[in-house]
Every structure is written in structure tokens, then in C-alpha cells.
Design a protein around this motif. Structure first.
Motif, short mmCIF file in Angstrom:
data_model
loop_
_atom_site.label_atom_id
_atom_site.label_comp_id
_atom_site.label_asym_id
_atom_site.label_seq_id
_atom_site.Cartn_x
_atom_site.Cartn_y
_atom_site.Cartn_z
N UNK A 162 0.74 -1.16 0.00
CA UNK A 162 0.14 0.03 0.11
C UNK A 162 0.86 1.26 0.05
N UNK A 163 1.95 1.33 -0.32
CA UNK A 163 2.69 2.43 -0.23
C UNK A 163 2.92 3.22 -1.65
N UNK A 164 2.40 2.69 -2.75
CA UNK A 164 2.31 3.18 -4.25
C UNK A 164 1.43 2.25 -4.91
N UNK A 165 0.76 3.03 -5.88
CA UNK A 165 -0.17 2.34 -6.80
C UNK A 165 -0.91 1.06 -6.23
N UNK A 166 -1.53 1.10 -4.93
CA UNK A 166 -2.30 0.34 -4.32
C UNK A 166 -3.54 0.09 -4.94
N UNK A 167 -4.02 1.24 -5.33
CA UNK A 167 -5.40 1.15 -6.17
C UNK A 167 -5.25 0.77 -7.56
N UNK A 168 -4.21 0.58 -8.39
CA UNK A 168 -4.05 0.35 -9.54
C UNK A 168 -3.95 -1.26 -9.96
N UNK A 169 -4.36 -1.60 -11.02
CA UNK A 169 -3.95 -3.05 -11.31
C UNK A 169 -3.14 -3.11 -12.49
N UNK A 170 -2.64 -4.31 -12.71
CA UNK A 170 -1.61 -4.63 -13.95
C UNK A 170 -1.85 -5.91 -14.24
N UNK A 171 -1.67 -6.20 -15.65
CA UNK A 171 -1.76 -7.34 -16.08
C UNK A 171 -0.68 -8.24 -15.94
N UNK A 172 -0.64 -9.59 -16.18
CA UNK A 172 0.31 -10.44 -15.91
C UNK A 172 1.42 -10.25 -16.81
N UNK A 173 2.81 -10.21 -15.99
CA UNK A 173 3.95 -9.98 -16.57
C UNK A 173 4.39 -11.25 -17.45
N UNK A 174 3.72 -11.42 -18.35
CA UNK A 174 4.02 -12.78 -19.17
C UNK A 174 5.37 -12.57 -20.31
N UNK A 175 6.08 -11.44 -20.08
CA UNK A 175 7.19 -11.18 -20.88
C UNK A 175 8.48 -10.99 -20.38
N UNK A 176 9.69 -11.24 -20.73
CA UNK A 176 10.89 -11.08 -20.01
C UNK A 176 11.14 -9.47 -19.53
N UNK A 177 11.94 -9.22 -18.70
CA UNK A 177 12.23 -8.16 -18.21
C UNK A 177 12.64 -7.05 -19.31
N UNK A 178 12.16 -5.82 -19.31
CA UNK A 178 12.44 -4.89 -20.28
C UNK A 178 13.74 -4.14 -20.45
N UNK A 179 14.49 -4.28 -19.16
CA UNK A 179 15.84 -3.47 -19.25
C UNK A 179 16.78 -4.46 -18.37
N UNK A 180 18.17 -4.10 -18.75
CA UNK A 180 18.74 -3.28 -19.44
C UNK A 180 19.58 -4.18 -20.31
#
Length: 368
Positions: A162-180
Motif C-alpha cells: 500500500x505504499x504506491x499504486x495500491x489502487x491500480x491494477x496490472x496484467x500478468x508480466x508474461x514477457x521477460x524484463x524490459x531493461x537493460x
């Protein structure tokens, strides 16, 4: 327009999408495109810019916010570049809370979190925990076991706490890390810094659910074949299912059955829907624009009978709104609406052959 804006705008134009908003800070460019048929039903367009870079004033980090109402429903789109480096977790959390304090001039939706739909995307820069080494991360990613790294994702943890983005949703991370990545390759960072692969680039959303409008995320993916950056671009597709309660335009125009000509007086009648506010900051004007590329901020306008045979160039007669505290595209000469709250009126103007320069093109001028 800068090269990026020009290239993206022309690409979207080929798919019958026109640019509604464009906001830019150092290293951050955000644009919103819409279908032309939606334009008469878009109101309360605003842009805000939040700088969170060095000293809280440098625009190399921060947010570009674009918001509007579609059929009266408030939407907000946030493009961000947040604080870098693994140790700056708390700084990123602070930036989130600073951005959500943004206020708008919409009397019915002044607060950021009052919007029915918020889409937040960009380089959020949340990393994997310091306990994960580059070697360990790559050993998990190469055989396709990115799932084992997700418990160490900083963003997932701060959302759960609940420190940030607590009320936001995100889809499954079905892809590899994007950085670096090493630029031009599919290889992770081989520099002496040996940065740990992370999901820095994210797309989140928030829907209040108060209006009972369904929002579904159809796709959420990265485009791994692009190698011209140390990040991999990502994209998402959403579907909203709703039936507009009121598909009427806020401003309607009635043209006399006469031909308008240069150096002659031209008149048009307009009427406002009940509840539509007016002020001395609004105006009505006639503009020649390439509608398939971009549209200026507007309250409403009439297209009927104004399309050319090729459907590329239009004359737009519209009521345009600008807020004192909102940056908008430079507009050509115009004539103002009476500041009194009248619901109908007559506008007269004389068309002139003179040209007036805007930031993007020369446009025909209308003089009183």
C-alpha cells in the motif's frame, strides 16, 4: 513537430487516428490519438506537466498528463519517467504521490483520482531487489523462468504494502524484463555496471467502477525484436464496453444557406446544450486543418457537409476552450464568445486571404 511526433502522428494517420493531445518534457513524449467520429463528444481537454528531476524542477524526469471527458466520462492518461537506480525506491514512491496530487480545472473532476479511468505507463524504473544478482536473474530468464523473479519485483511489493499504486491494477508480466540490454542486441547489460534485468517499463490502470463500465485488458506484451534502445518497448490493449447515455454535441451550429467567400461577411448560428458553461476564455473559430493528422484542443465542432471529396481536409467551425493553467497548442486568430451565459447566439466574421503562422503550419485567418 519534432521527428518523433511527426513519425508517430503520420503512422497513426494511416490507421484513421488523429492526434488529440501532445505533451513533451525532456526525454518524455506523450500523445493521445482518437477516431474522428469521437471528437464531437470529447470535452474538458487538459494537459499538465510534472517535473521531478534534479531539484524537483528539471524535466528529465516527471510526468506528462493528458485528460478529457468522452461522453461525459473522465479519462486520464499519464506518461512517466520516474527516478532511476535500484536504491531510489522511496523516491519513486514519493513521485507517485506527488503526481496523484495534480488538480484540474474540470469542476466535476478536479482531483486526479476522481477520474473514472486512469492509465499510467512509461519507465517507472522499479527494479528487482538488491538481493538478486545479474547472474541469478539471467539464469532464470534464459530458460524462460522469469516467473521465479516476480517475488523480487519492487513495484509488486509496494503495491501489496500500500505504499504506491495500491489502487491500480496490472496484467500478468508474461514477457521477460524490459531493461537493460546492450543496444543493437538481445543481450543483457555487459558493461562493468552489470545492471540486473528488471521490468522497468510498465502499464497500469485504475477504474473506480462507480459507473458500472466494464474495462478489460486484452493484451500486455513487450516487443523484444526491437533492439535500438537499452529498453524493450511494451504495449497493451484495453476494451471498454458501454453505451453512451447522451451522444449529443455540446455545441451545435446552423449554417445559413449561403456561400461563404473571402472579404465578405459570413454568419453562423450556434446553440449550447443546457449545463454547458462558457467564459471569456472560449472562442469560436473556423480553421483549415489536416484532420487525419491532428486536431487542436476543442470543446465541440460540426463536421457535417464540410468534408472534401478525399476526406483529408476539412473546415472546422468549433467552440474551443483554453484554461489559464493549461498549456495548449498555439491557435490562430479567433473571435471570442460573449462571456455571459447565453445559450444561443450569432457569430459574424470576415474571411481574409491573409495567413497566420502557428507552430505546426500556416492556417487561414478569420478577422472580425
Amino acid at each position: 513537430d519534432d521527428p518523433w511526433t511527426k513519425a508517430v502522428t503520420e503512422t497513426f494517420a494511416r490507421h484513421s487516428l488523429i492526434r488529440l493531445l501532445r505533451g513533451r518534457q525532456i526525454g518524455l513524449l506523450s500523445m493521445i490519438f482518437v477516431r474522428p467520429y469521437l471528437l464531437p463528444f470529447i470535452t474538458n481537454i487538459e494537459e499538465e506537466f510534472i517535473a521531478t528531476g534534479i531539484g524537483g524542477v528539471l524535466g528529465n524526469k516527471g510526468a506528462v498528463i493528458g485528460r478529457f471527458r468522452l461522453y461525459g466520462i473522465p479519462f486520464c492518461f499519464v506518461g512517466v519517467h520516474m527516478a532511476p537506480h535500484i536504491q531510489n525506491l522511496e523516491k519513486r514512491n514519493e513521485e507517485f504521490h506527488e503526481i496523484v496530487q495534480t488538480k484540474f480545472s474540470d469542476s466535476l473532476c478536479k482531483a486526479f483520482l476522481d477520474h473514472e479511468f486512469i492509465f499510467w505507463s512509461g519507465d517507472l524504473n522499479y527494479r528487482l531487489d538488491e538481493s538478486v544478482s545479474q547472474e541469478r536473474a539471467i539464469a532464470a530468464i534464459r530458460p524462460g523462468d522469469s516467473e521465479s523473479l516476480k517475488p523480487f519485483d519492487q513495484l509488486a511489493r509496494v503495491r501489496a504494502e500500500g505504499k504506491a499504486f495500491a489502487e491500480f491494477q496490472e496484467g500478468p508480466l508474461s514477457f521477460p524484463p524490459t531493461y537493460r540490454y546492450d543496444i543493437g542486441t538481445q543481450d543483457f547489460d555487459s558493461s562493468p555496471k552489470a545492471r540486473v534485468p528488471s521490468w522497468c517499463d510498465r502499464i497500469l490502470w485504475r477504474a473506480t467502477g462507480k459507473l458500472g463500465i466494464g474495462l478489460r485488458q486484452d493484451t500486455y506484451t513487450s516487443y523484444e525484436h526491437y533492439c535500438n534502445s537499452d529498453h524493450k518497448p511494451i504495449g497493451a490493449k484495453f476494451t471498454l464496453a458501454f453505451q453512451p447515455d447522451d451522444a449529443k454535441q455540446n455545441v451545435e451550429f446552423a449554417f445559413p444557406r449561403t456561400t461563404w467567400a473571402c472579404n465578405q461577411e459570413a454568419r453562423v448560428l450556434y446553440s449550447l446544450e443546457p449545463g454547458t458553461s462558457v467564459s471569456s476564455w472560449d472562442w469560436i473559430g473556423l480553421y483549415r486543418v489536416v484532420l487525419t493528422i491532428s486536431a487542436s484542443p476543442l470543446l465541440s465542432f460540426l463536421l457535417d457537409g464540410l468534408e472534401s471529396s478525399k476526406g483529408l481536409r476539412h473546415l472546422l467551425l468549433g467552440m474551443f476552450r483554453r484554461s489559464r493553467r493549461t498549456r495548449t497548442q498555439t491557435m490562430p486568430s479567433r473571435f471570442r464568445i460573449d462571456g455571459r451565459a447565453e445559450r444561443t447566439g450569432t457569430v459574424s466574421a470576415r474571411l481574409s486571404q491573409q495567413k497566420v503562422r502557428s507552430r505546426s503550419r500556416s492556417q487561414s485567418r478569420i478577422r472580425d
